[in-house]
Motif scaffolding. Sequence first.
Motif, PDB file in Angstrom:
ATOM      1  N   SER A 196       0.831  -1.207   0.000  1.00  0.00           N
ATOM      2  CA  SER A 196       0.000   0.000   0.000  1.00  0.00           C
ATOM      3  C   SER A 196       0.864   1.254   0.000  1.00  0.00           C
ATOM      4  O   SER A 196       0.357   2.365  -0.147  1.00  0.00           O
ATOM      5  CB  SER A 196      -0.902   0.012   1.233  1.00  0.00           C
ATOM      6  N   GLY A 197       2.166   1.073   0.186  1.00  0.00           N
ATOM      7  CA  GLY A 197       3.096   2.200   0.231  1.00  0.00           C
ATOM      8  C   GLY A 197       4.013   2.168   1.432  1.00  0.00           C
ATOM      9  O   GLY A 197       4.939   2.966   1.544  1.00  0.00           O
ATOM     10  N   SER A 198       3.799   1.203   2.324  1.00  0.00           N
ATOM     11  CA  SER A 198       4.561   1.163   3.576  1.00  0.00           C
ATOM     12  C   SER A 198       5.906   0.451   3.457  1.00  0.00           C
ATOM     13  O   SER A 198       6.725   0.519   4.374  1.00  0.00           O
ATOM     14  CB  SER A 198       3.724   0.476   4.664  1.00  0.00           C
ATOM     15  N   LEU A 199       6.153  -0.251   2.346  1.00  0.00           N
ATOM     16  CA  LEU A 199       7.380  -1.024   2.214  1.00  0.00           C
ATOM     17  C   LEU A 199       8.604  -0.105   2.220  1.00  0.00           C
ATOM     18  O   LEU A 199       8.714   0.816   1.410  1.00  0.00           O
ATOM     19  CB  LEU A 199       7.353  -1.839   0.920  1.00  0.00           C
ATOM     20  N   ALA A 200       9.544  -0.384   3.119  1.00  0.00           N
ATOM     21  CA  ALA A 200      10.751   0.442   3.221  1.00  0.00           C
ATOM     22  C   ALA A 200      11.663   0.193   2.031  1.00  0.00           C
ATOM     23  O   ALA A 200      11.834  -0.951   1.596  1.00  0.00           O
ATOM     24  CB  ALA A 200      11.483   0.130   4.526  1.00  0.00           C
ATOM     25  N   PRO A 201      12.279   1.225   1.487  1.00  0.00           N
ATOM     26  CA  PRO A 201      13.178   1.040   0.344  1.00  0.00           C
ATOM     27  C   PRO A 201      14.379   0.163   0.650  1.00  0.00           C
ATOM     28  O   PRO A 201      14.974  -0.401  -0.277  1.00  0.00           O
ATOM     29  CB  PRO A 201      13.611   2.476   0.005  1.00  0.00           C
ATOM     30  N   ASP A 202      14.750   0.042   1.926  1.00  0.00           N
ATOM     31  CA  ASP A 202      15.895  -0.804   2.274  1.00  0.00           C
ATOM     32  C   ASP A 202      15.483  -2.193   2.738  1.00  0.00           C
ATOM     33  O   ASP A 202      16.280  -2.912   3.342  1.00  0.00           O
ATOM     34  CB  ASP A 202      16.760  -0.132   3.348  1.00  0.00           C
ATOM     35  N   ALA A 203      14.256  -2.604   2.437  1.00  0.00           N
ATOM     36  CA  ALA A 203      13.797  -3.944   2.805  1.00  0.00           C
ATOM     37  C   ALA A 203      14.667  -4.986   2.118  1.00  0.00           C
ATOM     38  O   ALA A 203      15.149  -4.798   0.993  1.00  0.00           O
ATOM     39  CB  ALA A 203      12.332  -4.136   2.394  1.00  0.00           C
ATOM     40  N   THR A 204      14.868  -6.117   2.810  1.00  0.00           N
ATOM     41  CA  THR A 204      15.686  -7.203   2.268  1.00  0.00           C
ATOM     42  C   THR A 204      15.233  -7.605   0.876  1.00  0.00           C
ATOM     43  O   THR A 204      16.059  -7.886  -0.011  1.00  0.00           O
ATOM     44  CB  THR A 204      15.629  -8.414   3.207  1.00  0.00           C
ATOM     45  N   SER A 205      13.922  -7.629   0.655  1.00  0.00           N
ATOM     46  CA  SER A 205      13.380  -8.078  -0.634  1.00  0.00           C
ATOM     47  C   SER A 205      13.669  -7.105  -1.776  1.00  0.00           C
ATOM     48  O   SER A 205      13.446  -7.436  -2.941  1.00  0.00           O
ATOM     49  CB  SER A 205      11.865  -8.283  -0.525  1.00  0.00           C
ATOM     50  N   ILE A 206      14.164  -5.920  -1.448  1.00  0.00           N
ATOM     51  CA  ILE A 206      14.541  -4.951  -2.478  1.00  0.00           C
ATOM     52  C   ILE A 206      16.056  -4.895  -2.661  1.00  0.00           C
ATOM     53  O   ILE A 206      16.559  -4.854  -3.784  1.00  0.00           O
ATOM     54  CB  ILE A 206      13.985  -3.548  -2.145  1.00  0.00           C
ATOM     55  N   VAL A 207      16.784  -4.924  -1.546  1.00  0.00           N
ATOM     56  CA  VAL A 207      18.227  -4.683  -1.645  1.00  0.00           C
ATOM     57  C   VAL A 207      19.062  -5.959  -1.715  1.00  0.00           C
ATOM     58  O   VAL A 207      20.188  -5.933  -2.223  1.00  0.00           O
ATOM     59  CB  VAL A 207      18.716  -3.800  -0.480  1.00  0.00           C
ATOM     60  N   ASP A 208      18.531  -7.079  -1.224  1.00  0.00           N
ATOM     61  CA  ASP A 208      19.296  -8.328  -1.236  1.00  0.00           C
ATOM     62  C   ASP A 208      18.767  -9.239  -2.335  1.00  0.00           C
ATOM     63  O   ASP A 208      18.133 -10.263  -2.087  1.00  0.00           O
ATOM     64  CB  ASP A 208      19.202  -9.010   0.136  1.00  0.00           C
ATOM     65  N   VAL A 209      18.996  -8.841  -3.579  1.00  0.00           N
ATOM     66  CA  VAL A 209      18.421  -9.545  -4.732  1.00  0.00           C
ATOM     67  C   VAL A 209      19.459  -9.672  -5.840  1.00  0.00           C
ATOM     68  O   VAL A 209      20.407  -8.889  -5.926  1.00  0.00           O
ATOM     69  CB  VAL A 209      17.170  -8.813  -5.275  1.00  0.00           C
ATOM     70  N   ALA A 210      19.261 -10.677  -6.694  1.00  0.00           N
ATOM     71  CA  ALA A 210      20.139 -10.869  -7.854  1.00  0.00           C
ATOM     72  C   ALA A 210      19.608 -10.149  -9.084  1.00  0.00           C
ATOM     73  O   ALA A 210      20.378  -9.787  -9.982  1.00  0.00           O
ATOM     74  CB  ALA A 210      20.300 -12.357  -8.147  1.00  0.00           C
ATOM     75  N   VAL A 211      18.284  -9.996  -9.169  1.00  0.00           N
ATOM     76  CA  VAL A 211      17.652  -9.223 -10.241  1.00  0.00           C
ATOM     77  C   VAL A 211      16.695  -8.239  -9.581  1.00  0.00           C
ATOM     78  O   VAL A 211      16.217  -8.479  -8.465  1.00  0.00           O
ATOM     79  CB  VAL A 211      16.888 -10.126 -11.237  1.00  0.00           C
ATOM     80  N   PRO A 212      16.391  -7.111 -10.207  1.00  0.00           N
ATOM     81  CA  PRO A 212      15.545  -6.111  -9.563  1.00  0.00           C
ATOM     82  C   PRO A 212      14.173  -6.664  -9.179  1.00  0.00           C
ATOM     83  O   PRO A 212      13.527  -7.355  -9.975  1.00  0.00           O
ATOM     84  CB  PRO A 212      15.417  -5.008 -10.620  1.00  0.00           C
TER      85      PRO A 212
END
Length: 246
Positions: A112-128
């Motif tokens: 809804s918009g609450s996901l932090a930009p530094d969440a593991t699912s965003i920064v710890d990934v092999a593809v975007p």
Amino acid sequence: MHRVWPLPATELDDAALEELYTYPADRGSWLAVNFVSSLDGGIEVEGRSAGLSTPADRRVFALAHDLADVVLLGAGTAVAEDYPGLRPDATTAARRARHGLSPVAPLALVTSGSLAPDATSIVDVAVPSIVVTSAAGAAKRSAWEDAGAEVIVAGDADVDLADAISRLAGRGLRRIDCEGGPGIVGTLLAGDLVDEIRVSYAPLAVAGQAARMARTPEALRPPAAFDLGSLLVDDGTLLVRWLRRR
């Protein structure tokens, strides 16, 4: 791993199990929901699914995202499970290559918009990763993009999951592995967007106030009907595939 339905009962080798869990190739989008459940319907122990998972569950859970174009999950589930991006091993890489899939399935995170930009699912990934949000929830769009994510805006006040699935398909991401949570699955069921439900029933009972697989403000009327696709048994774990009755 023994298949007890459809008959005749038989033992499945790795190739047969992979074939059973392969997404249909002759459809548009195909969305399969994946959960592990206790005998009494709980899907978590102390907020996480890991306490219920068994070797058999982990085996088919791996097949679910190994054979998918994209893994769809709610941001709340991604944060609770501290979910990183997928990093295929040699077995997975070979499997994806056999099926003509990209080397790595991206995550699609519904928020809804609450996901932090530094969440593991965003920064710890092999593809975007792909952040799926609504117009009302897109205030962090530039922050998500600066962190390396792609963003899909679907819906105005709330995320329109039907539109999101259509937009994913437009990117060639038609085989969708949905890994929760209950709010996302409930919304998908209410919108008749679920083609298959895959449940691993672990030989455990948890009682308490554990969450269930799907949640909506009101019960579906009429209930969504599914037909039994397959039933496997492995060391006390029941692995069931249910196909939406069309």
